[in-house]
Design a protein around this motif. Sequence first.
Motif, short mmCIF file in Angstrom:
data_model
loop_
_atom_site.label_atom_id
_atom_site.label_comp_id
_atom_site.label_asym_id
_atom_site.label_seq_id
_atom_site.Cartn_x
_atom_site.Cartn_y
_atom_site.Cartn_z
N MET A 53 0.82 -1.19 0.01
CA MET A 53 0.24 -0.25 -0.28
C MET A 53 0.55 1.33 -0.47
O MET A 53 0.69 2.25 -1.28
CB MET A 53 -0.76 0.02 1.34
N CYS A 103 -5.58 2.82 -5.80
CA CYS A 103 -7.14 2.42 -4.84
C CYS A 103 -7.69 1.40 -5.37
O CYS A 103 -7.45 0.58 -4.89
CB CYS A 103 -7.74 3.67 -4.45
N CYS A 106 -5.39 -1.25 -6.51
CA CYS A 106 -5.08 -2.31 -5.94
C CYS A 106 -6.47 -3.19 -5.35
O CYS A 106 -6.00 -3.85 -4.86
CB CYS A 106 -4.55 -1.46 -4.30
N SER A 139 -6.59 -0.04 1.05
CA SER A 139 -6.63 0.48 0.10
C SER A 139 -7.53 1.65 0.32
O SER A 139 -7.57 3.18 -0.26
CB SER A 139 -6.69 -0.05 -1.18
N LEU A 142 -5.83 5.10 1.40
CA LEU A 142 -4.62 5.40 0.49
C LEU A 142 -4.36 6.74 -0.38
O LEU A 142 -3.24 7.57 0.08
CB LEU A 142 -4.63 4.60 -1.40
#
Length: 312
Positions: A53, A103, A106, A139, A142
């Motif tokens: 992350m 984001c 992910c 996420s 993030l």
Amino acid sequence: DFKDPGIKKIGKLMIPGTVGLAATQINVAVNTILATSQGDGAVSWISYAFRIMQLPIGIFGVAVAQATLPVISRQAASGDKEAMAGTLASSIRLSAFINLWACFACVALAEPVIRIIYQHGRFGIDDTLATTAVLRAYSIGLVFYALIKILGPAFYALEDTKVPVKASIISIIVSIILSLSLIKPFGYISLPFSSSMAAIVNAGFLFFVLQNRVGGFGKFSLISGLIKILISTAFSGVATYYSYTYSVTYIALLLPKYAAGTFINSSVSMCVGGIAGLIILYVISRIIHVEEADRAAELVLNKLRRRKNTGK
């Protein structure tokens, strides 16, 4: 000369400045302590997911923050708060564009990323699935982790270290309360979720105080720009997820020896999903006129050129 007024001023700003930026690390430390009560593996899952992350934040979030700070420092020193607000609004949009895309990427590609990087030796499929869930929970915050790196230093440019410290302390309290409240019903997954919620609180507090200090961001089309960014990156995330999913199935049917979950299948499918997402991101950004798309592409290309020139 430690008696120099400038040196003394730096010393006074350093301690609260450090505390103001330390919330994320403190929350990680708290999560690690609480994760030890969740059985074997939880500490590792959280640690591995947190490292991934941090990658987009370290590469792009920090780059935007570093480019922003000297500009807003000069504007703050000259008392030009309107120009400072314009610079901050522009940096917020750019950071949001890059990190919202990261984001959604992910969330869509968490499983193949974890499998390719970590699923070796004693790290099995169950570990991959657990780390995937943690990464998706991280996420959520993030974008806000990245924004803190822009908004926090803005207060230092205004020679105000109290607000970032307050925001940091509030976010730590929120994280601890949520973690202790949710860990029993939801287990280890509540810990990264609590950290994400704390990042949202931290960034939100800094944003609302800062816009009052510099006169507001409304005149710089911040909200409309963020809505366009959300639309383009959300479409990109959906395209990434479904392209990856269909690619996994298609490769497994076409080449049975590369079944779902194998290294080759995961690698190829992840690349297909990533490329499809970037294409959709580019197309949608052009259609709805997302200005940050070109700036983000330029930032990425500049970083690649610097790495090529330095050999790193």
